[in-house]
Design a protein around this motif. Structure first.
Motif, short mmCIF file in Angstrom:
data_model
loop_
_atom_site.label_atom_id
_atom_site.label_comp_id
_atom_site.label_asym_id
_atom_site.label_seq_id
_atom_site.Cartn_x
_atom_site.Cartn_y
_atom_site.Cartn_z
N HIS A 183 32.70 -24.46 -7.89
CA HIS A 183 32.76 -23.34 -6.96
C HIS A 183 32.17 -22.10 -7.63
N MET A 184 31.21 -21.48 -6.99
CA MET A 184 30.59 -20.27 -7.52
C MET A 184 31.63 -19.15 -7.62
N LYS A 185 31.52 -18.39 -8.71
CA LYS A 185 32.41 -17.24 -8.89
C LYS A 185 31.94 -16.04 -8.08
N ASN A 186 30.64 -16.00 -7.77
CA ASN A 186 30.07 -14.88 -7.03
C ASN A 186 28.94 -15.40 -6.16
N LYS A 187 28.89 -14.98 -4.89
CA LYS A 187 27.91 -15.51 -3.94
C LYS A 187 26.48 -15.10 -4.30
N ASN A 188 26.33 -14.06 -5.15
CA ASN A 188 25.00 -13.61 -5.56
C ASN A 188 24.50 -14.31 -6.82
N ASN A 189 25.31 -15.21 -7.34
CA ASN A 189 24.95 -15.92 -8.56
C ASN A 189 24.26 -17.25 -8.26
N GLY A 190 23.59 -17.76 -9.28
CA GLY A 190 23.13 -19.14 -9.30
C GLY A 190 23.75 -19.81 -10.50
N VAL A 191 23.69 -21.14 -10.54
CA VAL A 191 24.23 -21.89 -11.68
C VAL A 191 23.15 -22.78 -12.25
N TYR A 192 22.94 -22.66 -13.55
CA TYR A 192 22.02 -23.56 -14.25
C TYR A 192 22.87 -24.62 -14.94
N VAL A 193 22.68 -25.87 -14.55
CA VAL A 193 23.49 -26.99 -15.06
C VAL A 193 22.67 -27.77 -16.07
N MET A 194 23.10 -27.77 -17.34
CA MET A 194 22.44 -28.55 -18.38
C MET A 194 23.27 -29.79 -18.68
N THR A 195 22.61 -30.94 -18.66
CA THR A 195 23.28 -32.20 -18.98
C THR A 195 23.29 -32.38 -20.50
N ILE A 196 24.46 -32.30 -21.10
CA ILE A 196 24.57 -32.48 -22.54
C ILE A 196 24.41 -33.97 -22.89
#
Length: 239
Positions: A183-196
């Motif tokens: 769940h996004m913390k802020n609607k103006n954000n994006g999330v970059y997901v790195m697969t470790i």
């Protein structure tokens, strides 16, 4: 939901002998006009550093720098303390460069290679007083549960390291055949997901070790694992 996939093999790569560097975004001699940054996330480097080698004393200013060791031991020294400080896997290091800081980062082992992520986030406040911090996060705390590592210095989240930006960095280790909803913390954000490590699916795209996805224009998204997987989430403002 908008999804941008960055495959591991499409990253910038530099072989300096002592340093094997993979760049998710344009950095040093690597330039891709489509990979300058992801909002306030400016740098995500995946580095392997040879024993006893590292980065000599060099300057930074007006950048939030986060380092996550994955294997080996990192040793840090800066002009705020002028002593070598070890940082090991499970720990996270942050440095607000602010008005300016000089620091060195080296592999603290004479035998083992050092593997780490280094993240640069553009701050929302310029010319702040430089600061350094690090913290240990237990591996058990991210087992099938989101573990928050870094949040805004202006927020009220307890237990996380703080930076000058409305950003959230977190990790999770998921078992095979599980589903996790972010769940996004802020609607103006994006999330970059790195697969470790591992293999998982986001929005119909299968991602393997060091593949990444930039997620935006949504308030949540789901991750479904095809095998045990470790994920790093970097949520940051897009504008």
């Amino acid at each position: 939901m908008k999804t941008v996939i960055h495959k591991a093999e499409d990253r910038g790569f530099a072989n300096h002998g002592w340093l094997q560097a993979n760049h998710s975004f344009s950095f040093a001699n690597y330039f891709d006009k489509d990979k300058i940054q992801f909002g306030a996330l400016r740098v995500l480097n995946d580095d392997i550093i040879a024993p006893n080698m590292g980065f000599g004393t060099h300057p930074h200013d007006n950048m939030e720098i986060i380092t996550i060791p994955l294997k080996g031991v990192l040793k840090h020294r800066d002009n705020m303390g002028d002593q070598w400080i070890p940082v090991v896997p499970g720990e996270v290091q942050i440095m607000s460069a602010g008005t300016g800081v000089q620091h060195s980062e080296i592999n603290g082992s004479s035998k083992e290679h050092l593997s780490l992520f280094q993240i640069w986030i553009i701050p929302n406040k310029r010319n702040v007083e430089p600061r350094y911090d690090q913290k240990k996060f237990n591996e058990e705390g991210r087992k099938n549960e989101l573990q928050t590592l870094v949040t805004s210095i202006d927020g009220n989240h307890d237990g996380s390291l703080k930076i000058h930006q409305n950003a959230v960095i977190s990790r999770i280790d998921l078992d095979k055949d599980s589903t996790f909803e972010y769940h996004m913390k802020n609607k103006n954000n994006g999330v970059y997901v790195m697969t470790i490590f591992g293999n998982h699916t986001i929005n119909g795209s299968s991602l393997e070790a060091r593949d990444a996805a930039g997620i935006s224009e949504t308030d949540k998204f789901s991750v479904t694992t095809n095998e045990d997987s470790g994920l790093l989430f970097i949520e940051a403002p897009l504008n």
